[in-house]
Write a protein that holds these residues in place. Structure first.
Motif, PDB file in Angstrom:
ATOM      1  N   VAL A 238       0.775  -1.196   0.272  1.00 52.35           N
ATOM      2  CA  VAL A 238       0.222  -0.246   0.029  1.00 52.35           C
ATOM      3  C   VAL A 238       0.920   1.382  -0.031  1.00 52.35           C
ATOM      4  O   VAL A 238       2.488   1.138   0.100  1.00 52.35           O
ATOM      5  CB  VAL A 238      -1.292   0.024   0.976  1.00 52.35           C
ATOM      6  CG1 VAL A 238      -2.075  -1.362   1.190  1.00 52.35           C
ATOM      7  CG2 VAL A 238      -0.232   0.058   2.330  1.00 52.35           C
ATOM      8  N   ILE A 239       0.067   2.566   0.032  1.00 55.75           N
ATOM      9  CA  ILE A 239       0.536   3.859  -0.096  1.00 55.75           C
ATOM     10  C   ILE A 239      -0.147   4.427   0.603  1.00 55.75           C
ATOM     11  O   ILE A 239      -1.321   4.499   0.920  1.00 55.75           O
ATOM     12  CB  ILE A 239       0.971   4.345  -1.229  1.00 55.75           C
ATOM     13  CG1 ILE A 239       0.219   4.787  -2.322  1.00 55.75           C
ATOM     14  CG2 ILE A 239       2.520   3.464  -2.003  1.00 55.75           C
ATOM     15  CD1 ILE A 239       0.398   5.649  -3.451  1.00 55.75           C
ATOM     16  N   SER A 240       0.629   5.539   1.167  1.00 63.10           N
ATOM     17  CA  SER A 240      -0.339   6.606   2.173  1.00 63.10           C
ATOM     18  C   SER A 240      -0.826   7.916   1.059  1.00 63.10           C
ATOM     19  O   SER A 240      -0.652   7.048  -0.061  1.00 63.10           O
ATOM     20  CB  SER A 240       0.586   7.004   3.101  1.00 63.10           C
ATOM     21  OG  SER A 240       1.479   7.834   2.405  1.00 63.10           O
ATOM     22  N   HIS A 241      -1.829   8.156   1.501  1.00 59.89           N
ATOM     23  CA  HIS A 241      -2.953   9.130   1.206  1.00 59.89           C
ATOM     24  C   HIS A 241      -2.362  10.293   2.142  1.00 59.89           C
ATOM     25  O   HIS A 241      -3.245  10.728   3.765  1.00 59.89           O
ATOM     26  CB  HIS A 241      -4.624   8.864   1.349  1.00 59.89           C
ATOM     27  CG  HIS A 241      -4.731   9.930   0.580  1.00 59.89           C
ATOM     28  ND1 HIS A 241      -5.955  10.015   0.914  1.00 59.89           N
ATOM     29  CD2 HIS A 241      -5.046  10.766  -0.474  1.00 59.89           C
ATOM     30  CE1 HIS A 241      -7.000  11.647   0.514  1.00 59.89           C
ATOM     31  NE2 HIS A 241      -6.179  12.092  -0.335  1.00 59.89           N
ATOM     32  N   LEU A 242      -1.684  11.796   1.725  1.00 65.78           N
ATOM     33  CA  LEU A 242      -2.028  12.594   2.533  1.00 65.78           C
ATOM     34  C   LEU A 242      -2.672  13.314   3.599  1.00 65.78           C
ATOM     35  O   LEU A 242      -2.611  13.179   4.900  1.00 65.78           O
ATOM     36  CB  LEU A 242      -1.142  13.647   2.522  1.00 65.78           C
ATOM     37  CG  LEU A 242      -0.735  15.182   3.104  1.00 65.78           C
ATOM     38  CD1 LEU A 242       0.179  15.147   4.071  1.00 65.78           C
ATOM     39  CD2 LEU A 242      -0.940  16.330   2.210  1.00 65.78           C
ATOM     40  N   TYR A 243      -4.219  13.798   2.818  1.00 69.56           N
ATOM     41  CA  TYR A 243      -4.867  14.035   3.759  1.00 69.56           C
ATOM     42  C   TYR A 243      -5.916  12.479   4.291  1.00 69.56           C
ATOM     43  O   TYR A 243      -7.155  12.441   3.269  1.00 69.56           O
ATOM     44  CB  TYR A 243      -5.725  15.568   2.437  1.00 69.56           C
ATOM     45  CG  TYR A 243      -5.247  16.401   2.256  1.00 69.56           C
ATOM     46  CD1 TYR A 243      -5.820  17.123   3.742  1.00 69.56           C
ATOM     47  CD2 TYR A 243      -4.703  16.806   1.520  1.00 69.56           C
ATOM     48  CE1 TYR A 243      -4.886  18.505   3.540  1.00 69.56           C
ATOM     49  CE2 TYR A 243      -4.068  18.283   1.888  1.00 69.56           C
ATOM     50  CZ  TYR A 243      -4.105  19.592   2.219  1.00 69.56           C
ATOM     51  OH  TYR A 243      -3.970  20.470   2.723  1.00 69.56           O
ATOM     52  N   SER A 244      -5.571  12.514   4.622  1.00 66.16           N
ATOM     53  CA  SER A 244      -6.272  11.005   5.042  1.00 66.16           C
ATOM     54  C   SER A 244      -7.950  10.616   5.264  1.00 66.16           C
ATOM     55  O   SER A 244      -8.401   9.736   5.155  1.00 66.16           O
ATOM     56  CB  SER A 244      -5.486  10.106   6.317  1.00 66.16           C
ATOM     57  OG  SER A 244      -6.334  10.473   7.643  1.00 66.16           O
ATOM     58  N   HIS A 245      -8.339  11.882   5.400  1.00 64.41           N
ATOM     59  CA  HIS A 245      -9.867  12.182   5.358  1.00 64.41           C
ATOM     60  C   HIS A 245     -10.909  12.274   4.379  1.00 64.41           C
ATOM     61  O   HIS A 245     -12.072  12.311   4.229  1.00 64.41           O
ATOM     62  CB  HIS A 245     -10.273  12.583   6.607  1.00 64.41           C
ATOM     63  CG  HIS A 245     -10.203  11.654   7.758  1.00 64.41           C
ATOM     64  ND1 HIS A 245     -10.369  12.147   9.330  1.00 64.41           N
ATOM     65  CD2 HIS A 245      -9.343  10.460   8.461  1.00 64.41           C
ATOM     66  CE1 HIS A 245     -10.303  11.268  10.153  1.00 64.41           C
ATOM     67  NE2 HIS A 245     -10.077  10.497   9.836  1.00 64.41           N
ATOM     68  N   TRP A 246      -9.913  12.558   3.515  1.00 66.59           N
ATOM     69  CA  TRP A 246     -10.651  13.055   2.163  1.00 66.59           C
ATOM     70  C   TRP A 246     -10.619  12.346   1.172  1.00 66.59           C
ATOM     71  O   TRP A 246      -9.444  12.137   0.071  1.00 66.59           O
ATOM     72  CB  TRP A 246      -9.687  14.813   1.524  1.00 66.59           C
ATOM     73  CG  TRP A 246     -10.425  15.200   0.026  1.00 66.59           C
ATOM     74  CD1 TRP A 246     -11.253  15.398   0.023  1.00 66.59           C
ATOM     75  CD2 TRP A 246      -9.877  16.227  -0.825  1.00 66.59           C
ATOM     76  NE1 TRP A 246     -11.987  15.614  -1.013  1.00 66.59           N
ATOM     77  CE2 TRP A 246     -11.180  16.945  -1.012  1.00 66.59           C
ATOM     78  CE3 TRP A 246      -8.274  16.643  -0.624  1.00 66.59           C
ATOM     79  CZ2 TRP A 246      -9.965  17.639  -2.113  1.00 66.59           C
ATOM     80  CZ3 TRP A 246      -8.001  17.190  -1.410  1.00 66.59           C
ATOM     81  CH2 TRP A 246      -8.566  18.310  -2.076  1.00 66.59           C
ATOM     82  N   MET A 247     -11.743  11.652   1.041  1.00 73.57           N
ATOM     83  CA  MET A 247     -12.281  10.537   0.075  1.00 73.57           C
ATOM     84  C   MET A 247     -13.184  10.572  -1.292  1.00 73.57           C
ATOM     85  O   MET A 247     -12.080  10.330  -2.308  1.00 73.57           O
ATOM     86  CB  MET A 247     -13.190   9.182   1.047  1.00 73.57           C
ATOM     87  CG  MET A 247     -13.165   8.914   1.567  1.00 73.57           C
ATOM     88  SD  MET A 247     -11.093   7.983   2.039  1.00 73.57           S
ATOM     89  CE  MET A 247     -10.814   7.955   3.829  1.00 73.57           C
ATOM     90  N   ASP A 248     -12.991  11.758  -1.271  1.00 75.66           N
ATOM     91  CA  ASP A 248     -14.092  12.072  -3.057  1.00 75.66           C
ATOM     92  C   ASP A 248     -14.380  13.747  -2.556  1.00 75.66           C
ATOM     93  O   ASP A 248     -15.110  14.174  -1.731  1.00 75.66           O
ATOM     94  CB  ASP A 248     -14.784  11.048  -3.174  1.00 75.66           C
ATOM     95  CG  ASP A 248     -15.477  11.714  -4.695  1.00 75.66           C
ATOM     96  OD1 ASP A 248     -14.954  12.389  -4.951  1.00 75.66           O
ATOM     97  OD2 ASP A 248     -15.977  10.447  -5.065  1.00 75.66           O
ATOM     98  N   GLY A 249     -14.688  14.195  -3.401  1.00 73.79           N
ATOM     99  CA  GLY A 249     -15.611  15.429  -3.518  1.00 73.79           C
ATOM    100  C   GLY A 249     -14.589  16.817  -2.989  1.00 73.79           C
ATOM    101  O   GLY A 249     -13.775  17.028  -3.278  1.00 73.79           O
ATOM    102  N   LYS A 250     -15.724  17.715  -2.350  1.00 76.77           N
ATOM    103  CA  LYS A 250     -15.113  18.881  -2.161  1.00 76.77           C
ATOM    104  C   LYS A 250     -14.296  18.779  -0.812  1.00 76.77           C
ATOM    105  O   LYS A 250     -14.547  17.933  -0.027  1.00 76.77           O
ATOM    106  CB  LYS A 250     -15.944  20.491  -2.488  1.00 76.77           C
ATOM    107  CG  LYS A 250     -16.508  20.659  -3.244  1.00 76.77           C
ATOM    108  CD  LYS A 250     -17.353  21.620  -3.071  1.00 76.77           C
ATOM    109  CE  LYS A 250     -17.773  22.341  -4.463  1.00 76.77           C
ATOM    110  NZ  LYS A 250     -19.133  23.085  -4.134  1.00 76.77           N
ATOM    111  N   PRO A 251     -12.846  19.137  -0.056  1.00 75.37           N
ATOM    112  CA  PRO A 251     -12.211  18.550   0.818  1.00 75.37           C
ATOM    113  C   PRO A 251     -13.148  19.582   2.009  1.00 75.37           C
ATOM    114  O   PRO A 251     -14.142  20.443   1.854  1.00 75.37           O
ATOM    115  CB  PRO A 251     -10.982  19.659   0.322  1.00 75.37           C
ATOM    116  CG  PRO A 251     -11.097  20.854  -0.407  1.00 75.37           C
ATOM    117  CD  PRO A 251     -11.521  20.105  -1.421  1.00 75.37           C
TER     118      PRO A 251
END
Length: 343
Positions: free
Chosen positions: A92-105
């Motif tokens: 796996v790789i990480s995702h910086l904005y860990s709670h931003w899944m889709d759409g607008k932040p």
């Protein structure tokens, strides 16, 4: 993972300044029901990581002591009881904005960023929320995959999600850092014409081998915006990825076509600018700030990297013990990415 092993090596910072980044021994964290524990294979450094250590990037949000670096690739070694998305052995790789899944932040996305304020990956093991991790591209090594979460996704989100890049459009990229190199590779793969500004003819030739169509040496051609207009028959570029910031934003406006898009993704020359508004108004320039992107875009981008066989450009891979030297290298500049191999 061995049951006997309860501690790990980690780089930890207790105060701002690179001299305060120390290699320490800490407890290996245990995953909660919705989390995974990964054995870190490699991390890559971004300008954000240096800015955090230097105390110029949201210093009020930094929780000392903390483990830095957001961009991580590794292998799942333990999963929480509720985890369905991954199993032990998955890469796996990480995702910086860990709670931003889709759409607008959401308004508070920065509170859930890895590498500060949440713990980063400059350690032998790292906790990730299972839903915020992304499968690593099968075609890439851990070292290569670790370069994707910020630098590559920022480009993809700017050009594809916000820019709706079309074949034949012109993209201008500034310099030869990690973001700009990914810009060349992604824009070229998607059929765009790529113009790169650089201070080095040698870097310019390297950029050509990656897909750049035109090179502008801004040392010998200081008015690079005028040259962009000349190369586009007086029309200007469709897209500019602005990594310099500062007063240079005015040059980007000059180099952009009417109703073209400038994506502001960096601030190498400063976090403030005196912007001449009349050209922005008359040219109806779109200036879009981009802070990386959401998880759905990262998953789509990873598929594209496999499809187009895009290989990240890495200038140097440092051993885990030499993390401070890796930061120093980043500060001096690099053609492509600086990576730290952890295990």
């Amino acid at each position: 993972m061995s049951k006997e092993k309860s501690t790990m090596k980690a780089w930890q910072s207790n105060a701002f300044g690179l001299e305060n980044l120390k290699l320490v021994q800490v407890a290996i964290p245990s995953p909660k029901t919705h989390e995974i524990l990964i054995k870190v294979g490699a991390v890559s450094l971004n300008f954000r990581d240096k800015a955090i250590i230097d105390g110029i990037y949201s210093p009020e949000m930094i929780p000392f002591p903390f483990i830095p670096v957001s961009d991580t690739a590794g292998t799942v070694v333990a999963v929480g009881t509720d985890v369905q998305k991954f199993k032990v052995g998955d890469r796996v790789i990480s995702h910086l904005y860990s709670h931003w899944m889709d759409g607008k932040p959401a308004h508070n996305e920065p509170e859930f960023c890895l590498g500060a304020p949440l713990p980063g990956g400059l350690a032998e093991y790292m906790i990730l929320e299972a839903e915020s991790a992304v499968a690593a591209p099968a075609s890439l090594t851990d070292e290569e995959a670790s370069t994707l979460p910020i630098a590559a996704l920022t480009v993809w989100f700017a050009l594809v999600n916000h820019g709706n890049l079309q074949p034949g459009e012109t993209v201008v990229l500034q310099g030869a850092g990690g973001v700009s190199i990914f810009g060349i590779q992604i824009a070229h793969a998607l059929g765009a014409r790529v113009i790169v500004t650089t201070s080095s003819d040698e870097k310019g030739q390297k950029a050509r081998t990656l897909g750049a169509d035109e090179i502008i040496n801004y040392v010998t051609t200081p008015n690079w915006a005028k040259e962009v207009n000349r190369l586009t028959n007086g029309i200007g570029a469709d897209h500019i990825l602005e990594v310099v910031g500062g007063e240079g934003l005015n040059d980007s406006v000059e180099a952009t076509r009417v109703a073209g898009q400038i994506t502001v993704i960096g601030f190498l020359a400063g976090q403030t600018t005196a912007l001449n508004l009349m050209p922005v108004i008359f040219k109806q320039t779109k200036i879009q700030g981009i802070a990386v992107g959401h998880l759905k875009a990262l998953e789509e981008m990873n598929k594209a990297f496999d499809k187009y066989n895009i290989k990240p450009v890495i200038e140097k891979v440092y051993p885990f013990e030499d993390a401070v030297e890796a930061y120093q290298h980043l500060a001096k500049g690099a053609f492509g990415k600086i990576v730290i191999k952890v295990s």
